[in-house]
Design a protein around this motif. Sequence first.
Motif, PDB file in Angstrom:
ATOM      1  N   GLU A  26       0.814  -1.223   0.000  1.00  0.00           N
ATOM      2  CA  GLU A  26       0.000   0.000   0.000  1.00  0.00           C
ATOM      3  C   GLU A  26       0.841   1.263   0.000  1.00  0.00           C
ATOM      4  OE1 GLU A  26      -2.731   0.169   3.197  1.00  0.00           O
ATOM      5  OE2 GLU A  26      -3.603   2.084   2.610  1.00  0.00           O
ATOM      6  N   SER A  27       1.895   1.266   0.742  1.00  0.00           N
ATOM      7  CA  SER A  27       2.711   2.477   0.860  1.00  0.00           C
ATOM      8  C   SER A  27       3.339   2.856  -0.469  1.00  0.00           C
ATOM      9  CB  SER A  27       3.791   2.285   1.921  1.00  0.00           C
ATOM     10  OG  SER A  27       4.624   1.193   1.570  1.00  0.00           O
ATOM     11  N   ILE A  28       3.682   1.850  -1.240  1.00  0.00           N
ATOM     12  CA  ILE A  28       4.283   2.109  -2.541  1.00  0.00           C
ATOM     13  C   ILE A  28       3.224   2.534  -3.535  1.00  0.00           C
ATOM     14  CG2 ILE A  28       5.399   1.000  -4.505  1.00  0.00           C
ATOM     15  CD1 ILE A  28       7.270   1.648  -2.173  1.00  0.00           C
ATOM     16  N   PHE A  29       2.137   1.796  -3.549  1.00  0.00           N
ATOM     17  CA  PHE A  29       1.109   2.020  -4.547  1.00  0.00           C
ATOM     18  C   PHE A  29       0.528   3.420  -4.439  1.00  0.00           C
ATOM     19  CE2 PHE A  29      -1.843   0.393  -7.602  1.00  0.00           C
ATOM     20  CZ  PHE A  29      -2.982   1.158  -7.415  1.00  0.00           C
ATOM     21  N   SER A  30       0.309   3.905  -3.263  1.00  0.00           N
ATOM     22  CA  SER A  30      -0.359   5.197  -3.070  1.00  0.00           C
ATOM     23  C   SER A  30       0.555   6.382  -3.332  1.00  0.00           C
ATOM     24  CB  SER A  30      -0.913   5.286  -1.657  1.00  0.00           C
ATOM     25  OG  SER A  30       0.145   5.213  -0.707  1.00  0.00           O
ATOM     26  N   SER A  53       0.424   8.371  -9.780  1.00  0.00           N
ATOM     27  CA  SER A  53      -0.561   8.281  -8.704  1.00  0.00           C
ATOM     28  C   SER A  53      -1.780   9.144  -9.012  1.00  0.00           C
ATOM     29  CB  SER A  53       0.066   8.699  -7.371  1.00  0.00           C
ATOM     30  OG  SER A  53       0.585  10.006  -7.464  1.00  0.00           O
ATOM     31  N   GLY A  54      -1.604  10.146  -9.863  1.00  0.00           N
ATOM     32  CA  GLY A  54      -2.720  10.999 -10.264  1.00  0.00           C
ATOM     33  C   GLY A  54      -3.473  10.491 -11.467  1.00  0.00           C
ATOM     34  N   GLY A  55      -3.000   9.403 -12.059  1.00  0.00           N
ATOM     35  CA  GLY A  55      -3.710   8.793 -13.176  1.00  0.00           C
ATOM     36  C   GLY A  55      -3.202   9.153 -14.555  1.00  0.00           C
ATOM     37  N   SER A  56      -2.158   9.949 -14.650  1.00  0.00           N
ATOM     38  CA  SER A  56      -1.591  10.260 -15.969  1.00  0.00           C
ATOM     39  C   SER A  56      -0.869   9.037 -16.513  1.00  0.00           C
ATOM     40  CB  SER A  56      -0.615  11.425 -15.854  1.00  0.00           C
ATOM     41  OG  SER A  56      -1.293  12.584 -15.434  1.00  0.00           O
ATOM     42  N   THR A  57      -1.040   8.790 -17.790  1.00  0.00           N
ATOM     43  CA  THR A  57      -0.487   7.576 -18.374  1.00  0.00           C
ATOM     44  C   THR A  57       0.519   7.870 -19.476  1.00  0.00           C
ATOM     45  OG1 THR A  57      -2.320   7.441 -19.945  1.00  0.00           O
ATOM     46  CG2 THR A  57      -2.556   6.234 -17.884  1.00  0.00           C
ATOM     47  N   LYS A  58       1.355   6.867 -19.707  1.00  0.00           N
ATOM     48  CA  LYS A  58       2.336   6.942 -20.787  1.00  0.00           C
ATOM     49  C   LYS A  58       2.435   5.566 -21.405  1.00  0.00           C
ATOM     50  CE  LYS A  58       7.223   7.678 -21.819  1.00  0.00           C
ATOM     51  NZ  LYS A  58       6.979   8.629 -22.948  1.00  0.00           N
ATOM     52  N   ILE A  98       8.091   3.514  -9.672  1.00  0.00           N
ATOM     53  CA  ILE A  98       9.073   4.454 -10.201  1.00  0.00           C
ATOM     54  C   ILE A  98       9.055   5.751  -9.410  1.00  0.00           C
ATOM     55  CG2 ILE A  98       9.709   5.846 -12.196  1.00  0.00           C
ATOM     56  CD1 ILE A  98       8.547   3.716 -13.973  1.00  0.00           C
ATOM     57  N   LEU A  99      10.241   6.207  -9.067  1.00  0.00           N
ATOM     58  CA  LEU A  99      10.380   7.572  -8.589  1.00  0.00           C
ATOM     59  C   LEU A  99      10.530   8.421  -9.843  1.00  0.00           C
ATOM     60  CD1 LEU A  99      10.710   9.591  -6.305  1.00  0.00           C
ATOM     61  CD2 LEU A  99      13.169   9.132  -6.362  1.00  0.00           C
ATOM     62  N   LEU A 100       9.468   9.096 -10.216  1.00  0.00           N
ATOM     63  CA  LEU A 100       9.423   9.811 -11.496  1.00  0.00           C
ATOM     64  C   LEU A 100       9.898  11.248 -11.307  1.00  0.00           C
ATOM     65  CD1 LEU A 100       8.408   9.136 -14.392  1.00  0.00           C
ATOM     66  CD2 LEU A 100       6.265  10.233 -13.761  1.00  0.00           C
ATOM     67  N   VAL A 101      10.827  11.655 -12.127  1.00  0.00           N
ATOM     68  CA  VAL A 101      11.372  13.005 -12.044  1.00  0.00           C
ATOM     69  C   VAL A 101      10.916  13.812 -13.251  1.00  0.00           C
ATOM     70  CG1 VAL A 101      13.485  14.369 -11.972  1.00  0.00           C
ATOM     71  CG2 VAL A 101      13.371  12.192 -10.738  1.00  0.00           C
ATOM     72  N   ASN A 102      10.234  14.897 -12.983  1.00  0.00           N
ATOM     73  CA  ASN A 102       9.766  15.813 -14.031  1.00  0.00           C
ATOM     74  C   ASN A 102       8.930  15.118 -15.104  1.00  0.00           C
ATOM     75  OD1 ASN A 102      11.064  18.038 -12.817  1.00  0.00           O
ATOM     76  ND2 ASN A 102      12.998  17.528 -13.845  1.00  0.00           N
ATOM     77  N   GLY A 110      16.946  11.052 -14.469  1.00  0.00           N
ATOM     78  CA  GLY A 110      16.830  11.069 -13.021  1.00  0.00           C
ATOM     79  C   GLY A 110      15.805  10.122 -12.422  1.00  0.00           C
ATOM     80  N   SER A 111      14.890   9.620 -13.234  1.00  0.00           N
ATOM     81  CA  SER A 111      13.896   8.694 -12.694  1.00  0.00           C
ATOM     82  C   SER A 111      14.538   7.337 -12.431  1.00  0.00           C
ATOM     83  CB  SER A 111      12.733   8.546 -13.670  1.00  0.00           C
ATOM     84  OG  SER A 111      12.021   9.757 -13.774  1.00  0.00           O
ATOM     85  N   ARG A 112      13.985   6.624 -11.461  1.00  0.00           N
ATOM     86  CA  ARG A 112      14.546   5.313 -11.170  1.00  0.00           C
ATOM     87  C   ARG A 112      13.477   4.375 -10.641  1.00  0.00           C
ATOM     88  NH1 ARG A 112      15.963   4.702  -5.606  1.00  0.00           N
ATOM     89  NH2 ARG A 112      15.676   6.623  -4.400  1.00  0.00           N
ATOM     90  N   THR A 113      13.679   3.103 -10.924  1.00  0.00           N
ATOM     91  CA  THR A 113      12.779   2.089 -10.392  1.00  0.00           C
ATOM     92  C   THR A 113      13.147   1.816  -8.940  1.00  0.00           C
ATOM     93  OG1 THR A 113      14.234   0.384 -11.275  1.00  0.00           O
ATOM     94  CG2 THR A 113      12.334   1.002 -12.620  1.00  0.00           C
ATOM     95  N   LEU A 114      12.153   1.393  -8.178  1.00  0.00           N
ATOM     96  CA  LEU A 114      12.337   1.264  -6.735  1.00  0.00           C
ATOM     97  C   LEU A 114      12.365  -0.188  -6.256  1.00  0.00           C
ATOM     98  CD1 LEU A 114       9.914   4.114  -5.655  1.00  0.00           C
ATOM     99  CD2 LEU A 114      12.407   4.204  -5.779  1.00  0.00           C
ATOM    100  N   GLY A 115      11.837  -1.092  -7.027  1.00  0.00           N
ATOM    101  CA  GLY A 115      11.773  -2.472  -6.618  1.00  0.00           C
ATOM    102  C   GLY A 115      12.794  -3.325  -7.349  1.00  0.00           C
ATOM    103  N   SER A 116      13.047  -4.474  -6.795  1.00  0.00           N
ATOM    104  CA  SER A 116      13.915  -5.421  -7.496  1.00  0.00           C
ATOM    105  C   SER A 116      13.101  -6.090  -8.604  1.00  0.00           C
ATOM    106  CB  SER A 116      14.462  -6.460  -6.523  1.00  0.00           C
ATOM    107  OG  SER A 116      13.391  -7.135  -5.880  1.00  0.00           O
ATOM    108  N   TRP A 117      13.795  -6.545  -9.625  1.00  0.00           N
ATOM    109  CA  TRP A 117      13.105  -7.205 -10.733  1.00  0.00           C
ATOM    110  C   TRP A 117      12.842  -8.654 -10.351  1.00  0.00           C
ATOM    111  CZ3 TRP A 117      11.237  -3.923 -14.058  1.00  0.00           C
ATOM    112  CH2 TRP A 117      11.908  -2.714 -14.274  1.00  0.00           C
TER     113      TRP A 117
END
Length: 127
Positions: A26-30, A53-58, A98-102, A110-117
């Motif tokens: 939950e902490s990650i997802f939110s 988290s706001g629903g914007s997609t790519k 993902i810690l999304l930057v800009n 600058g963005s990076r994934t947070l979990g292990s694969w």
Amino acid sequence: QVQLVESGGGLVQSGGSLRLSCAASESIFSTYTMAWYREAPGKHRELVAGITSGGSTKFADSVKGRFTISRDAAKNTVYLQMNDLKPEDTAVYYCNAILLVNGDYREDRGSRTLGSWGQGTQVTVSS
């Protein structure tokens, strides 16, 4: 610790559909952007789709118009609905936070994934 569990892969004929699921803590997802990646044999892992988290997609250009991504806050789950599947969609699919930057998904921005694969989930599309 980021915990992610992917499911929903399988074997499908060209033109078919699959829905992948990724359950996260939950902490990650939110808090973070969630994304699906895939890795085909002999190719680098690539971003398929992401949702903030706001629903914007790519979406990757190769899946636009065929794949959708959504998130269910009540279930801490992100989904990848894949329609009109093609043999070139065959790959192991992974999700990650993902810690999304800009708003840029690229690691060199600058963005990076947070979990292990993890093991991911195999999607095989037959022609």
